[in-house]
Enzyme design. Structure first.
Site, PDB file in Angstrom:
ATOM      1  N   HIS A  53      -3.023 -40.293 -72.909  1.00 39.17           N
ATOM      2  CA  HIS A  53      -1.984 -40.943 -71.843  1.00 39.17           C
ATOM      3  C   HIS A  53      -3.755 -41.715 -71.029  1.00 39.17           C
ATOM      4  O   HIS A  53      -3.682 -43.051 -70.003  1.00 39.17           O
ATOM      5  CB  HIS A  53      -1.450 -39.924 -70.566  1.00 39.17           C
ATOM      6  N   GLU A  54      -4.279 -40.729 -70.341  1.00 41.44           N
ATOM      7  CA  GLU A  54      -5.214 -41.344 -69.300  1.00 41.44           C
ATOM      8  C   GLU A  54      -6.678 -42.037 -70.188  1.00 41.44           C
ATOM      9  O   GLU A  54      -7.341 -42.779 -69.403  1.00 41.44           O
ATOM     10  CB  GLU A  54      -6.747 -39.495 -69.600  1.00 41.44           C
ATOM     11  N   HIS A  90      -5.037 -45.523 -69.372  1.00 39.92           N
ATOM     12  CA  HIS A  90      -5.052 -45.666 -67.734  1.00 39.92           C
ATOM     13  C   HIS A  90      -6.950 -46.292 -67.997  1.00 39.92           C
ATOM     14  O   HIS A  90      -7.236 -47.159 -67.116  1.00 39.92           O
ATOM     15  CB  HIS A  90      -5.809 -44.242 -67.040  1.00 39.92           C
ATOM     16  N   HIS A 148      -6.932 -49.656 -69.161  1.00 44.55           N
ATOM     17  CA  HIS A 148      -6.143 -50.715 -67.900  1.00 44.55           C
ATOM     18  C   HIS A 148      -7.914 -50.747 -67.048  1.00 44.55           C
ATOM     19  O   HIS A 148      -7.209 -52.334 -66.815  1.00 44.55           O
ATOM     20  CB  HIS A 148      -5.506 -50.495 -67.063  1.00 44.55           C
TER      21      HIS A 148
END
Length: 689
Positions: A475-476, A479, A482
């Site tokens: 998940h991180e 990010h 991104h």
């Protein structure tokens, strides 16, 4: 001594990759460095406002985007260190500087001359011949200024500035109070009786936690999620489970210096005043006006779609757990500190899935390799370890990120372990944002950091992750991608600078690749033997994917409902926050005995800053998008389909805030998202035939 030559924050950072000179920086450097940086930024803004030429995109908007780079450099370093490796001296500086930095922000965003030029351009934007990104940058800057009070009269601006400075102070204090409670707590396990039920990996992690706290013997349970959740899952000592659970859920809720309850009440009252200054009835209306959701009604509709099915699912799960407890001779009423313990037993019974059997295949180093491999297969990225680079803590690893043509993309810092100097949770941040419109056409490469809080393995032993921990890692990293893959000209719309209910899409979407069988076969290998995870264990993981989802969904939704309700308060007389929380949950018919993901006194998403205030719903909003979006890869029959990966990179990971979020998703998916895949994903709707 000359300030510029004596303060490392104000000197050129002639370090590898332009990273901060971590070894040279002390807490006392920040106040004078900020003072200098604020003066420089205000001078730059004054110069833009005083330009005798009529306002244009280049001399006003682009110039504003380029301004304040020294300030941004120092600010990002300051807040990253305050979160990841704080000290008493740094906390004192954070407390002292919070209102000072808020006042600086007020001076910038209430600068009448600068806003006047922006406003002229905004009103003329249809006739300026701007390309799509330029128009978006102008619109976002204009929105920033308006939402920060630029259109208020001078008296109202002075009042508004005071509100924002006080909110900054309170948010800083809130976060420090939670960290104080987390750092101070330890549950000492003395002897075999206290260790009853704990498998080897939990014992090892608890022993390492004791070593890190200077204890020659024994085991310690801390409030790090990667330690307390396994303890609540496996400890056969119900009395100790209750102690640990109460400590975890009551952070920030103790009389004395670290009590967050009065802070929450004051922050809610100030946020209401902030919203009223903008003509809004409540803070939620103000916050949601600049979101994909747009209104409270839209958020409530989404939450309601999942709330009813989640509650029904919880009751089915409760009945099954209660029956299991009774079959084991445990005559108890299922309570919040019991749920994980009996759920793990039921999971083992139903699926033959034992966490102690799973974790040896999910060593942290192997899972990091999996992250990088998926990024390479999807986007052509390579992560080259730079072991000689010095950072703020020995645990942090630095990677030079390169593309398929060996061109530099950015720098990635991985900070994976819990420690008393680090706030809890998991998050991504940046030391530098990507852009490419410096004078002379220069480009700025991003520096991104992922923070996790995994319980470190003993010296010489690997750090073993649960499947949930591995999902957090992915998940991180989503990010992180991104930020790293941002491909825009202007810093204002770079990377994760998107609307709040879009920012979780890239992170939640990337979690899907962990569960792909081909990824598991390649990377989930036993840490001792190197053998790949057995096919039977993959099948068990897949079969158990929706197990206990009623519990997980209801805990999340309960926190989202409380957040929304707290920020929908329309009276300055804010009630006792603990009683208010209980009232909201009772009114919503929340299932008893499961707890919440976050309670108001320790809800850092919402009160340590404003990013998720009235916005905790965004994870569900983004899940609608990511569940629907990943089905594109399912439909293609290949999780690494090259065409989809190219569109994913361009429109989701690379476009920053250059596109309106709905348009970005349409460009990737080819149609609007539907809610059904999310409900199926959580087991709250029938599987697709």
């Amino acid at each position: 001594m000359n300030l510029v030559t004596s303060n490392p924050l104000l000197q050129p950072w002639d370090t590898p990759f332009g990273l901060p000179p971590f070894a040279d920086i002390r807490a006392e450097h920040f106040a004078p460095a900020f003072e200098q940086a604020m003066r420089e930024q205000l001078a730059e803004v004054d110069a833009i406002a005083a330009d005798p030429e009529p306002p244009s995109f280049e001399n006003t908007v682009a110039a504003l985007d380029r301004s304040g780079r020294l300030y941004a450099r120092i600010e990002s370093l300051f807040y990253n260190l305050a979160s990841s490796e704080t000290t008493p001296a740094l906390q004192a500086a954070e407390t002292a500087l919070a209102p000072v930095l808020a006042a600086h922000s007020n001076r910038l965003y209430m600068h009448r001359g600068l806003f006047a030029r922006l406003d002229v351009l905004y009103r003329e934007r249809d006739r300026l011949g701007l390309d799509g990104e330029q128009r978006r940058v102008l619109e976002r800057f204009h929105t920033d200024f308006v939402r920060a009070g630029a259109q208020l009269d001078p008296k109202a601006q002075r009042h508004y500035a005071g509100l924002m400075e006080r909110l900054a102070e309170l948010g800083t204090q809130f976060g420090q109070n939670v960290l104080a409670d987390e750092s101070a707590y330890r549950l000492d396990l003395r002897g075999e009786a206290d260790l009853a039920g704990l498998p080897g990996f939990v014992r090892d992690a608890a022993r390492q936690a004791a070593v890190e706290r200077g204890l020659a013997e024994g085991h310690v349970i801390t409030l790090s999620r990667s330690l307390i959740v396994p303890f609540l899952t496996f400890s056969a000592r119900r009395d100790l489970r209750e102690q640990a659970w109460r400590a975890w859920t009551s952070r920030g809720e103790h009389e004395g210096a670290h009590d967050n309850r009065p802070i929450v009440r004051e922050m809610l009252a100030l946020r209401l005043a902030q919203a009223r200054a903008h003509g809004q009835a409540c803070y939620a209306d103000y916050a949601l006006a600049d979101s994909m959701a747009g209104t409270r009604a839209n958020v409530q509709q989404l939450l309601d779609q999942a709330w009813g099915p989640a509650k029904a699912c919880v009751e089915e799960e409760r009945d099954a757990l209660q029956a299991l407890a009774q079959s084991l001779g445990d005559g108890l009423r299922m309570d919040a500190w019991d749920w994980r313990y009996y759920a793990e037993k039921l999971r083992q019974q139903r699926y033959g899935l034992d966490e102690a059997e799973v974790k040896p295949y999910f060593a942290l180093d192997r899972m990091v390799e999996a992250l990088f491999d998926c990024a390479q297969r999807l986007f052509g990225l390579r992560f080259v370890l730079q072991p000689e680079v010095v950072t703020y803590h020995p645990d942090v690893k630095v990677y030079d990120v390169r593309d398929a043509e060996d061109r530099p993309v950015g720098v990635f810092l991985h900070d994976n372990f819990a420690r008393p100097s680090k706030r809890s949770g998991a998050w991504m941040s940046s030391y530098r944002l990507q852009s490419r419109h410096l004078p002379g056409g220069g480009a700025v490469l991003p520096i991104v950091v992922n923070n996790n809080n995994f319980a470190k393995g003993a010296p010489g032993e690997p750090t073993l992750l649960s499947f949930d921990d591995a999902s957090t890692l992915f998940h991180e990293f989503g990010h992180g991608l991104h930020g790293l893959l941002s491909d825009v000209r202007y810093e204002r719309v770079s990377g994760t600078s998107v609307l709040r209910d879009f920012v979780e899409l890239p992170s939640q979407l990337f979690e899907h690749w962990l569960a792909e069988p081909q990824v598991l076969r390649r990377h989930a290998r036993h840490w001792r033997s190197g053998e790949p995870i057995p096919e039977a264990l993959i099948a068990k993981l897949k079969a158990a994917q929706q197990f206990n989802q009623g519990y997980e969904t209801a805990r999340y939704l309960g926190s989202a409902l409380v957040d929304l309700a707290a920020h929908a308060i329309t009276t300055p007389e804010v009630p006792d926050v603990v009683a208010f929380e209980a009232e909201v949950l009772a009114r919503a018919g929340a299932p008893a005995g499961i707890g919440l993901n976050h309670r108001l006194p320790n809800f850092q998403h919402v009160f340590a800053g404003a990013w998720y205030a009235a916005g905790y719903y965004v994870y569900l909003w983004a899940e609608v998008l990511e569940a629907d979006g990943y089905e594109a890869f399912v439909e293609a029959g290949d999780p690494f389909d090259a065409g989809l990966a190219q569109r994913l990179r361009r429109y989701i990971y690379g476009s920053g805030n250059t596109l309106e979020p709905t348009q970005a998703y349409l460009a990737f998916r080819g149609r609007a998202a539907t809610v059904e895949p999310m409900l199926r994903q959580r087991g709250l709707a029938p599987a697709r035939a």
